[in-house]
Design an enzyme around this catalytic site. Structure first.
Site, PDB file in Angstrom:
ATOM      1  CE  LYS A   3      -1.820   2.990   2.054  1.00  0.00           C
ATOM      2  NZ  LYS A   3      -1.578   4.424   1.677  1.00  0.00           N
ATOM      3  N   GLY A  49       6.562   5.013   8.588  1.00  0.00           N
ATOM      4  CA  GLY A  49       5.754   6.220   8.635  1.00  0.00           C
ATOM      5  C   GLY A  49       5.848   6.859  10.005  1.00  0.00           C
ATOM      6  CB  SER A  50       3.783   9.446  11.548  1.00  0.00           C
ATOM      7  OG  SER A  50       2.514   8.861  11.411  1.00  0.00           O
ATOM      8  N   GLY A 104       2.037   4.352  13.254  1.00  0.00           N
ATOM      9  CA  GLY A 104       2.692   3.100  13.661  1.00  0.00           C
ATOM     10  C   GLY A 104       1.952   2.439  14.821  1.00  0.00           C
ATOM     11  CD  GLU A 109      13.041   0.673  10.229  1.00  0.00           C
ATOM     12  OE1 GLU A 109      13.399   1.668  10.890  1.00  0.00           O
ATOM     13  OE2 GLU A 109      13.693  -0.381  10.199  1.00  0.00           O
ATOM     14  CB  CYS A 161      13.003   8.685   9.145  1.00  0.00           C
ATOM     15  SG  CYS A 161      14.023   7.513   8.245  1.00  0.00           S
ATOM     16  CD  GLU A 197       9.933  12.663  11.954  1.00  0.00           C
ATOM     17  OE1 GLU A 197       8.774  12.260  12.108  1.00  0.00           O
ATOM     18  OE2 GLU A 197      10.831  11.974  11.450  1.00  0.00           O
TER      19      GLU A 197
END
Ligand code: NAD
Length: 497
Positions: free
Chosen positions: A191, A244-245, A249, A266, A300, A400
């Site tokens: 996806k 992703g974030s 997550g 991750e 990241c 972030e």
């Protein structure tokens, strides 16, 4: 006159990109489903539409998982491993052979400079070639249990794996999870991120052209809360690889937990980069600039918290301001140092951080506001920005941003740098510049981070394990360590008569 020629160049580039995918890819076929909504693909450099992909839904994910499950029962998992490896090697070659088109589409879809997109294509190919060589080396072991028994272990594929991809480096992220998953004999449903789905759809077709059987890899574009959620929740998906974030997550992990699927996560980072007073500043300055501004800060592991020892603070700040003022910014096709941010939404997010920081009295010594390059005024551009004397408890020092903003903080010594560095929920990467190996290694030991760089940030590549401590994630990708996520160990115990 100049503007017109840029516009002409842009139209020519879109034409050169050829027909862009406007379908899902399931069981070896392009799926056109007129009942699905579509998601517009916008070129971040110009703000113009380049096409649209379908917003796959729960039913699309169901069809893709059914295809992946039946491909698993087919020849894929039982293929002699060497043949599987040879096919994956060919995938790498096919990706490299299509570099010009893949890079162009990535630039138009994601915004990154064309030269960087070309590197992404190479890295994408590298992942398949690297893991291809491991397909026939995943050996089990034999365990001594005494004279009356024989015991051996086998590596068995997990089954259908789900891959949920972010938008910052789509080609790398697709390959980073898919290549080890396929090497171990699993099948997959991918996806991609809603803003950048094009290259995933192109890559899966290349895979099948070189002989990967239909259904082994399926791609369903769509929104995260719908297609992504359905994939993470699906009871027949036995491992979910998510990048992703942190917030998403957690959602993915809890969806996977409902059917005891394993996860690789991750997630984000706010990585500290420490510059001690004995550092070689001629080396450190370009390194700091690359560490934070590469990919317009949408990395990241970017070194976004710069912790500088007091004695060199002013000199370093001056040199960084000069270096960043020389960086060029423009449309990805113009191959400048920085491209645009990926979307209007991301530009809003980054600008929001800068505006709030200025309102709190934080000073930017460079950048700090969106810019509008001539000819591309509607694009999503934010320049390299440096905020000085950022208080350690400010959001700019802790959250972030995922954009080109460097927060500079003064520290007394290494010990204080380690304390501040570790005072974060994140723990993805960290870097240090010093000529003293003892201080460098003390830092490497003391900092909570999955990857630590001494005198040179980034650059570890696809063969070195990568992943986060704390909220930055679970598991390791890249290197041989990544394979561990994609097989079960089966122990067979024989009692001799
Ligand atoms: P995001 O979490 O918004 O989206 C990532 C993916 O998750 C997208 O494909 C999205 O559609 C999907 N998604 C969204 N909601 C979902 C849901 N409820 N269920 C399942 N899937 C869902 O992140 P982003 O904005 O695309 O990416 C930026 C973030 O990714 C940053 O935090 C960055 O640090 C992180 N990132 C980490 C790494 C790493 O290797 N650690 C690499 C790249 C990006």
């Amino acid at each position: 006159m100049r503007q017109r020629s840029k516009e002409e160049q842009w139209h020519q580039a879109v034409e050169n990109a050829g027909q862009l995918p406007d379908y899902l890819y399931i069981n070896g076929e392009r799926v056109y489903d007129s009942s699905l909504q579509s998601i517009e693909s916008v070129d971040p450099g110009s703000g113009r539409s380049i096409g649209a992909v379908p917003a796959g839904n729960r039913q699309s994910i169901e069809a893709a998982v059914v295809a992946a499950r039946s491909a698993l029962q087919g020849p894929w998992r039982d293929l002699p491993p060497r043949e599987r490896g040879q096919l994956l090697w060919r995938v790498g070659e096919a990706i490299r052979a299509d570099k010009a088109r893949l890079a162009l589409v990535e630039t138009l879809d994601n915004g990154k400079p064309l030269k960087d997109a070309e590197v992404c294509v190479e890295r994408c190919a590298d992942y398949f070639c690297y893991y291809a060589g491991m397909a026939d080396k995943l050996e089990g072991s034999s365990v001594p249990l005494g004279a009356g028994k024989v015991c051996f272990t086998e590596h068995v594929p997990i089954g259908v794996t789900g891959h949920i991809i972010p938008w910052n480096v789509p080609l790398n992220m697709i390959a980073r999870g898919l290549a080890p998953a396929l090497t171990c004999g699993n099948t997959a449903v991918v996806k991609p991120a809603e803003d950048t789905s094009m290259t995933a759809l192109l890559v899966v077709e290349l895979m099948e052209k070189v002989g990967i059987p239909p259904g082994v890899v399926n791609v369903v574009s769509g929104y995260g809360h719908e297609a992504g959620q359905a994939l993470a929740e699906h009871p027949d998906v036995h491992h979910v690889t998510f990048t992703g974030s942190v917030a998403t997550g957690k959602t993915v992990m809890s969806a996977a937990a409902q059917h005891i699927a394993s996860v690789s996560l991750e997630l984000g980072g706010k990585s500290p980069h420490i510059i001690l007073d004995d550092a070689d500043l001629d080396r450190a300055v370009p390194d700091i600039v690359r560490a934070v501004f590469a990919n317009s800060g949408q990395i990241c592991s970017a070194g976004t918290r710069l912790l500088v020892q007091k004695g060199i603070y002013n000199e370093l700040l001056d040199r960084l301001t000069q270096a960043s003022s020389k960086l060029t910014l423009g449309h990805g096709l113009d191959n400048k140092d920085l491209g645009p941010l990926v979307s209007a939404k991301q530009l809003d997010t980054v600008n929001g951080f800068a505006t709030r920081a200025e309102a709190r009295g934080i000073k930017f010594v460079s950048g700090g506001q969106p810019v509008h390059p001539e000819g591309f005024e509607q694009g999503f551009y934010f320049p390299p920005s440096i905020a000085m004397d950022v208080p350690v408890d400010d959001e700019l020092a802790n959250d972030e941003v995922f954009g080109p903003i460097l927060s500079v903080i003064s520290v007394d010594d290494l010990e204080e740098a380690i304390t501040i560095g570790n005072n974060s929920d994140y723990g993805l990467a960290a870097g240090i510049h010093t000529r003293d190996i003892n201080r460098a290694l003390k830092f490497a030991r003391g900092i909570d981070a999955g990857q630590v760089y001494i005198n040179g940030y980034h650059g570890a590549g696809d063969t070195v394990p990568f992943g986060g401590f704390k909220h930055s994630g679970i598991g390791r990708e890249k290197g041989l360590a990544a394979l561990n996520a994609y097989y079960e160990i089966k122990s067979v115990v024989v009692t001799l008569c």
